[in-house]
Motif scaffolding. Structure first.
Motif, PDB file in Angstrom:
ATOM      1  N   UNK A  19     -12.604  16.397  -2.765  1.00  0.00           N
ATOM      2  CA  UNK A  19     -12.958  15.168  -3.479  1.00  0.00           C
ATOM      3  C   UNK A  19     -12.452  13.946  -2.717  1.00  0.00           C
ATOM      4  N   UNK A  20     -13.210  12.890  -2.752  1.00  0.00           N
ATOM      5  CA  UNK A  20     -12.813  11.629  -2.137  1.00  0.00           C
ATOM      6  C   UNK A  20     -11.894  10.884  -3.095  1.00  0.00           C
ATOM      7  N   UNK A  21     -10.967  10.120  -2.513  1.00  0.00           N
ATOM      8  CA  UNK A  21     -10.040   9.329  -3.325  1.00  0.00           C
ATOM      9  C   UNK A  21     -10.188   7.863  -2.958  1.00  0.00           C
ATOM     10  N   UNK A  22     -10.681   7.072  -3.882  1.00  0.00           N
ATOM     11  CA  UNK A  22     -10.784   5.629  -3.715  1.00  0.00           C
ATOM     12  C   UNK A  22      -9.800   4.984  -4.670  1.00  0.00           C
ATOM     13  N   UNK A  23      -8.934   4.146  -4.136  1.00  0.00           N
ATOM     14  CA  UNK A  23      -7.970   3.410  -4.954  1.00  0.00           C
ATOM     15  C   UNK A  23      -8.228   1.928  -4.753  1.00  0.00           C
ATOM     16  N   UNK A  24      -8.392   1.221  -5.848  1.00  0.00           N
ATOM     17  CA  UNK A  24      -8.534  -0.231  -5.785  1.00  0.00           C
ATOM     18  C   UNK A  24      -7.154  -0.856  -5.968  1.00  0.00           C
ATOM     19  N   UNK A  25      -6.754  -1.656  -4.997  1.00  0.00           N
ATOM     20  CA  UNK A  25      -5.499  -2.404  -5.084  1.00  0.00           C
ATOM     21  C   UNK A  25      -5.843  -3.765  -5.691  1.00  0.00           C
ATOM     22  N   UNK A  26      -5.812  -3.814  -6.993  1.00  0.00           N
ATOM     23  CA  UNK A  26      -6.228  -5.006  -7.733  1.00  0.00           C
ATOM     24  C   UNK A  26      -5.187  -6.116  -7.599  1.00  0.00           C
ATOM     25  N   UNK A  27      -5.590  -7.273  -8.023  1.00  0.00           N
ATOM     26  CA  UNK A  27      -4.751  -8.467  -8.076  1.00  0.00           C
ATOM     27  C   UNK A  27      -4.346  -8.977  -6.698  1.00  0.00           C
ATOM     28  N   UNK A  28      -5.198  -8.734  -5.702  1.00  0.00           N
ATOM     29  CA  UNK A  28      -4.904  -9.216  -4.364  1.00  0.00           C
ATOM     30  C   UNK A  28      -4.979 -10.739  -4.277  1.00  0.00           C
ATOM     31  N   UNK A  29      -5.501 -11.376  -5.326  1.00  0.00           N
ATOM     32  CA  UNK A  29      -5.561 -12.834  -5.377  1.00  0.00           C
ATOM     33  C   UNK A  29      -4.236 -13.447  -5.842  1.00  0.00           C
ATOM     34  N   UNK A  30      -3.271 -12.595  -6.199  1.00  0.00           N
ATOM     35  CA  UNK A  30      -1.979 -13.071  -6.687  1.00  0.00           C
ATOM     36  C   UNK A  30      -0.939 -12.898  -5.585  1.00  0.00           C
ATOM     37  N   UNK A  31      -0.191 -13.957  -5.332  1.00  0.00           N
ATOM     38  CA  UNK A  31       0.849 -13.913  -4.300  1.00  0.00           C
ATOM     39  C   UNK A  31       1.890 -12.857  -4.663  1.00  0.00           C
ATOM     40  N   UNK A  32       2.272 -12.050  -3.667  1.00  0.00           N
ATOM     41  CA  UNK A  32       3.281 -11.027  -3.880  1.00  0.00           C
ATOM     42  C   UNK A  32       2.719  -9.663  -4.209  1.00  0.00           C
ATOM     43  N   UNK A  33       1.397  -9.554  -4.354  1.00  0.00           N
ATOM     44  CA  UNK A  33       0.781  -8.243  -4.630  1.00  0.00           C
ATOM     45  C   UNK A  33       0.956  -7.351  -3.404  1.00  0.00           C
ATOM     46  N   UNK A  34       1.205  -6.066  -3.633  1.00  0.00           N
ATOM     47  CA  UNK A  34       1.311  -5.129  -2.522  1.00  0.00           C
ATOM     48  C   UNK A  34      -0.034  -5.011  -1.818  1.00  0.00           C
ATOM     49  N   UNK A  35      -0.007  -4.975  -0.510  1.00  0.00           N
ATOM     50  CA  UNK A  35      -1.229  -4.820   0.271  1.00  0.00           C
ATOM     51  C   UNK A  35      -1.678  -3.358   0.220  1.00  0.00           C
ATOM     52  N   UNK A  36      -2.935  -3.084   0.572  1.00  0.00           N
ATOM     53  CA  UNK A  36      -3.377  -1.686   0.620  1.00  0.00           C
ATOM     54  C   UNK A  36      -2.504  -0.818   1.528  1.00  0.00           C
ATOM     55  N   UNK A  37      -2.066  -1.346   2.673  1.00  0.00           N
ATOM     56  CA  UNK A  37      -1.192  -0.574   3.565  1.00  0.00           C
ATOM     57  C   UNK A  37       0.149  -0.270   2.914  1.00  0.00           C
ATOM     58  N   UNK A  38       0.703  -1.229   2.207  1.00  0.00           N
ATOM     59  CA  UNK A  38       1.983  -1.014   1.518  1.00  0.00           C
ATOM     60  C   UNK A  38       1.833   0.037   0.419  1.00  0.00           C
ATOM     61  N   UNK A  39       0.721   0.006  -0.292  1.00  0.00           N
ATOM     62  CA  UNK A  39       0.475   0.984  -1.350  1.00  0.00           C
ATOM     63  C   UNK A  39       0.331   2.381  -0.755  1.00  0.00           C
ATOM     64  N   UNK A  40      -0.369   2.486   0.382  1.00  0.00           N
ATOM     65  CA  UNK A  40      -0.514   3.784   1.049  1.00  0.00           C
ATOM     66  C   UNK A  40       0.854   4.350   1.435  1.00  0.00           C
ATOM     67  N   UNK A  41       1.746   3.490   1.886  1.00  0.00           N
ATOM     68  CA  UNK A  41       3.092   3.939   2.246  1.00  0.00           C
ATOM     69  C   UNK A  41       3.873   4.388   1.021  1.00  0.00           C
ATOM     70  N   UNK A  42       3.797   3.616  -0.054  1.00  0.00           N
ATOM     71  CA  UNK A  42       4.515   3.966  -1.289  1.00  0.00           C
ATOM     72  C   UNK A  42       4.014   5.300  -1.844  1.00  0.00           C
ATOM     73  N   UNK A  43       2.693   5.516  -1.780  1.00  0.00           N
ATOM     74  CA  UNK A  43       2.112   6.761  -2.296  1.00  0.00           C
ATOM     75  C   UNK A  43       2.181   7.902  -1.287  1.00  0.00           C
ATOM     76  N   UNK A  44       2.626   7.605  -0.056  1.00  0.00           N
ATOM     77  CA  UNK A  44       2.761   8.602   1.007  1.00  0.00           C
ATOM     78  C   UNK A  44       1.439   9.338   1.239  1.00  0.00           C
ATOM     79  N   UNK A  45       0.359   8.582   1.314  1.00  0.00           N
ATOM     80  CA  UNK A  45      -0.961   9.178   1.478  1.00  0.00           C
ATOM     81  C   UNK A  45      -1.161   9.770   2.868  1.00  0.00           C
ATOM     82  N   UNK A  46      -0.416   9.300   3.849  1.00  0.00           N
ATOM     83  CA  UNK A  46      -0.531   9.852   5.200  1.00  0.00           C
ATOM     84  C   UNK A  46      -0.111  11.319   5.236  1.00  0.00           C
TER      85      UNK A  46
END
Length: 80
Positions: A19-46
């Motif tokens: 199965x494919x996994x798509x994650x939307x990193x919402x609220x990117x319009x708000x200062x201080x939101x985690x970037x997609x790369x930061x979220x990938x690191x936190x979730x240890x997707x690598x």
């Protein structure tokens, strides 16, 4: 982190193999939101095996930015 643990356990389910996994990193319009790369690191997707296709797309539900990009990726990934 509980979210990372639960996600990895869910993705180990045999019925979700391939199965494919798509994650939307919402609220990117708000200062201080985690970037997609930061979220990938936190979730240890690598650490997931290479058979799993995943992508994190930055978006804003308020402005709509990134939503089409995410769905386009999902459609293309499922079709391939």
């Amino acid at each position: 982190m509980t979210c990372r643990y639960e996600l990895h356990n869910l993705l180990k389910e045999e019925r979700l193999s391939g199965a494919s996994l798509l994650t939307f990193a919402n609220k990117q319009d708000i200062q201080g939101a985690l970037s997609p790369d930061e979220i990938a690191k936190v979730l240890n997707l690598e650490a997931m095996d290479n058979s799993r296709h995943w992508r994190i797309v930055g978006c804003s539900a308020y402005t709509g930015d990134g939503l089409l990009e995410g769905f386009d990726w999902l459609v293309q990934d499922v079709a391939s």
